[in-house]
Design a protein around this motif. Structure first.
Motif, PDB file in Angstrom:
ATOM      1  N   GLU A 119      61.420  32.829  30.968  1.00 34.71           N
ATOM      2  CA  GLU A 119      62.064  31.567  31.367  1.00 34.71           C
ATOM      3  C   GLU A 119      61.015  30.450  31.500  1.00 34.71           C
ATOM      4  O   GLU A 119      61.224  29.332  31.031  1.00 34.71           O
ATOM      5  N   ARG A 159      66.658  23.178  32.010  1.00 44.58           N
ATOM      6  CA  ARG A 159      67.535  24.193  31.399  1.00 44.58           C
ATOM      7  C   ARG A 159      68.646  23.527  30.602  1.00 44.58           C
ATOM      8  O   ARG A 159      68.988  23.968  29.505  1.00 44.58           O
ATOM      9  N   GLU A 197      61.102  38.622  33.063  1.00 48.99           N
ATOM     10  CA  GLU A 197      62.262  37.732  32.978  1.00 48.99           C
ATOM     11  C   GLU A 197      61.856  36.294  33.324  1.00 48.99           C
ATOM     12  O   GLU A 197      62.174  35.348  32.601  1.00 48.99           O
ATOM     13  N   CYS A 198      61.145  36.138  34.431  1.00 49.62           N
ATOM     14  CA  CYS A 198      60.697  34.800  34.840  1.00 49.62           C
ATOM     15  C   CYS A 198      59.631  34.268  33.889  1.00 49.62           C
ATOM     16  O   CYS A 198      59.567  33.071  33.621  1.00 49.62           O
ATOM     17  N   ARG A 226      62.118  31.116  40.719  1.00 47.22           N
ATOM     18  CA  ARG A 226      62.934  30.586  39.624  1.00 47.22           C
ATOM     19  C   ARG A 226      63.082  29.075  39.700  1.00 47.22           C
ATOM     20  O   ARG A 226      62.873  28.374  38.714  1.00 47.22           O
TER      21      ARG A 226
END
Ligand SMILES: [Zn+2]
Lengths: 168, 226
Positions: free
Chosen positions: B41, A155, B37-38, B9
Motif C-alpha cells: 500500500e 487512495r 500488505e502495508c 495505515r
C-alpha cells in the motif's frame, strides 16, 4: 464497432478528449479541430477497434494523440516553409513530452474526479505544501484527521487513475 | 487488523509524501518491514503521490473550475461526420480522384482563400445545392453541397489535390457581406485508398441567406464563382 457505438463514445468521452486537446494545443479552435478529426478517424477505423486490446477510451486517446502529433508536425513546419513529406515523420523528441502531457492530463482529470473534499486536502498538503497543522487549523479539525484524509485522498487518486486507464 | 496496523495505515499517505516527522516515519518504516500488505500500500501510494509532480502549478487554482467547453454547434458538426458513409459515397466517386500535388510547397504552405458565390437571388433553394469551383491551380479541385437543415445549413466540401494537412477555414457570406465562420477542416487524403475525405461542417444561417462560401487556408487566395 457499430456506428452507433462511435456516436455513443463521442457522447461519453468527447468532453475529456477536448480538455486534453485544449491542454496540449493551448487553443480552443485547434482543440475542436483535433477532436473532430479524432472522431472522424475513429469512425473510419471503427471496424478495427478491438476491445481485447484496450478500452474504447484508450483507443480514442491513441487516435487523438496521433492527430495532435500530426498537427504539431504540420504547424511547426509551416513557418519555416519546409515541405511536408513522408521522410520526416519521426520526431522522437516530440514523443516524450507528449506522453508526459498525456499523463499530466490524466492526473489533472483524476484530481477533478475525486471530489472536492479529497481534492482540497491533496491540493493544500501535497501540491501547495502547506503544513498539516495549518490546514488542520483552517478546517477546524485535529492534525491527525488531515493525515488520514491525505491517505484517503491519495487512495481516491489512485483509484481514479486506474479508472482512467493508468497502469502503474 | 491490529490497532497498530490501523494507525500505521492512515499514516501511509503522509509517509508516501514525505510529510511525517522522523519519529513517525521510523514507526511506519518498522511496520512495513514486517507487514507486506502495508508495504504494498505504501509503495503504491508513493507512486500515486509522485504523479502529482506532473501538475502544472499554474493549474492548481483552477482544478475545481469546469473545463472549457467547445463552441455550441461543435457536437452537431462532429456528429454530422459520424453518419453512414454510404450517403456520401456517390459524390466521392463522382469524379476521378486526382493525386495529391507533389511536396513542392506551392499550395499547402500558403493560405488558400476560396470564395464561392452562390447565384444569389434566382431560383428556388428548397433542395440542397451543389457547387463546384473553377479557376483552381492544376490538380486541385473543390466541390460539395449545401443541405438545408432544421436549423441552418449543412456544408459538405470535397477537396482534392491540396497538400494533405492543409488547414481550411470555411465561412459563409450573407447579405450583410460579413464573413460568418462555419468551421475548419484539414484536407485529408488516404494514400492507401487514393481517396480524399469530405469535410462536413455547418452554419446557423439558412441556405436562402447564404450568398457565398469562403474557404481560407493560408495567405493565398483562390477564387471561383458558380
Ligand atoms: Zn500493516
Amino acid at each position: 464497432m457499430p456506428g452507433e457505438q462511435v456516436r455513443e463514445a463521442y457522447r461519453a468521452h468527447s468532453g475529456e478528449l477536448f480538455g486534453f486537446a485544449c491542454r496540449s494545443l493551448g487553443d480552443r479552435d485547434r482543440a475542436e479541430e483535433a477532436v473532430q478529426e479524432c472522431f472522424l478517424k475513429a469512425w473510419r477505423a471503427r471496424d478495427k477497434f478491438d476491445p481485447e486490446i484496450g478500452s474504447e477510451r484508450t483507443w480514442l486517446y491513441a487516435i487523438l494523440r496521433n492527430v495532435i502529433a500530426d498537427m504539431g508536425r504540420t504547424d511547426s513546419r509551416r513557418p519555416s516553409g519546409i515541405p511536408l513529406d513522408d521522410s520526416g515523420d519521426s520526431l522522437p523528441s516530440v514523443e516524450q513530452p507528449f506522453e508526459r502531457a498525456m499523463l499530466a492530463w490524466q492526473v489533472e482529470e483524476a484530481l477533478r474526479r475525486i471530489g472536492e473534499r479529497h481534492r482540497q486536502i491533496v491540493v493544500e498538503t501535497c501540491l501547495r505544501g502547506r503544513p498539516y497543522a495549518e490546514v488542520a487549523a483552517a478546517l477546524g479539525v485535529p492534525e491527525g484527521t488531515i493525515k488520514s484524509r491525505v491517505y484517503y485522498g491519495l487512495r481516491a487518486m489512485r483509484d481514479a487513475m486506474e479508472e482512467l486507464g493508468y497502469e502503474s | 487488523m491490529s490497532p497498530d496496523h490501523r494507525e500505521i495505515r492512515e499514516n501511509l499517505g503522509a509517509w508516501a509524501m514525505g510529510h511525517l516527522s522522523p519519529e513517525e516515519r521510523e514507526a511506519v518504516d518498522r511496520h512495513i518491514e514486517t507487514c507486506p500488505e502495508c508495504r504494498a500500500e505504501a509503495d503504491s501510494l508513493k507512486q500515486t503521490g509522485s504523479l502529482l509532480e506532473l501538475i502544472d502549478p499554474a493549474l492548481i487554482g483552477s482544478l475545481s473550475e469546469p473545463l472549457p467547453n467547445p463552441s455550441p454547434d461543435f457536437d452537431e458538426r462532429v456528429m454530422a461526420g459520424l453518419r453512414d458513409p454510404e450517403a456520401r459515397k456517390p459524390r466521392r466517386s463522382r469524379r476521378p480522384w486526382r493525386i495529391a500535388l507533389p511536396a513542392t510547397g506551392a499550395i499547402a504552405l500558403v493560405t488558400v482563400a476560396l470564395v464561392l458565390l452562390l447565384g444569389g437571388g434566382q431560383g428556388s433553394r428548397e433542395a440542397g445545392q451543389e457547387f463546384t469551383f473553377a479557376a483552381l491551380p492544376p490538380g486541385v479541385s473543390i466541390d460539395g453541397s449545401l443541405e438545408p437543415r432544421a436549423t441552418g445549413t449543412g456544408i459538405e466540401v470535397n477537396v482534392n489535390g491540396m497538400r494533405p494537412g492543409t488547414l481550411c477555414r470555411v465561412y459563409v457570406k450573407t447579405a450583410s457581406d460579413k464573413l460568418e465562420p462555419a468551421g475548419t477542416f484539414r484536407y485529408r487524403y488516404s494514400a492507401e485508398e487514393h481517396e480524399s475525405y469530405p469535410a462536413t461542417l455547418s452554419t446557423a444561417w439558412d441556405l436562402s441567406e447564404i450568398h457565398s462560401l469562403v474557404i481560407k487556408a493560408g495567405d493565398q487566395t483562390f477564387r471561383t464563382d458558380i
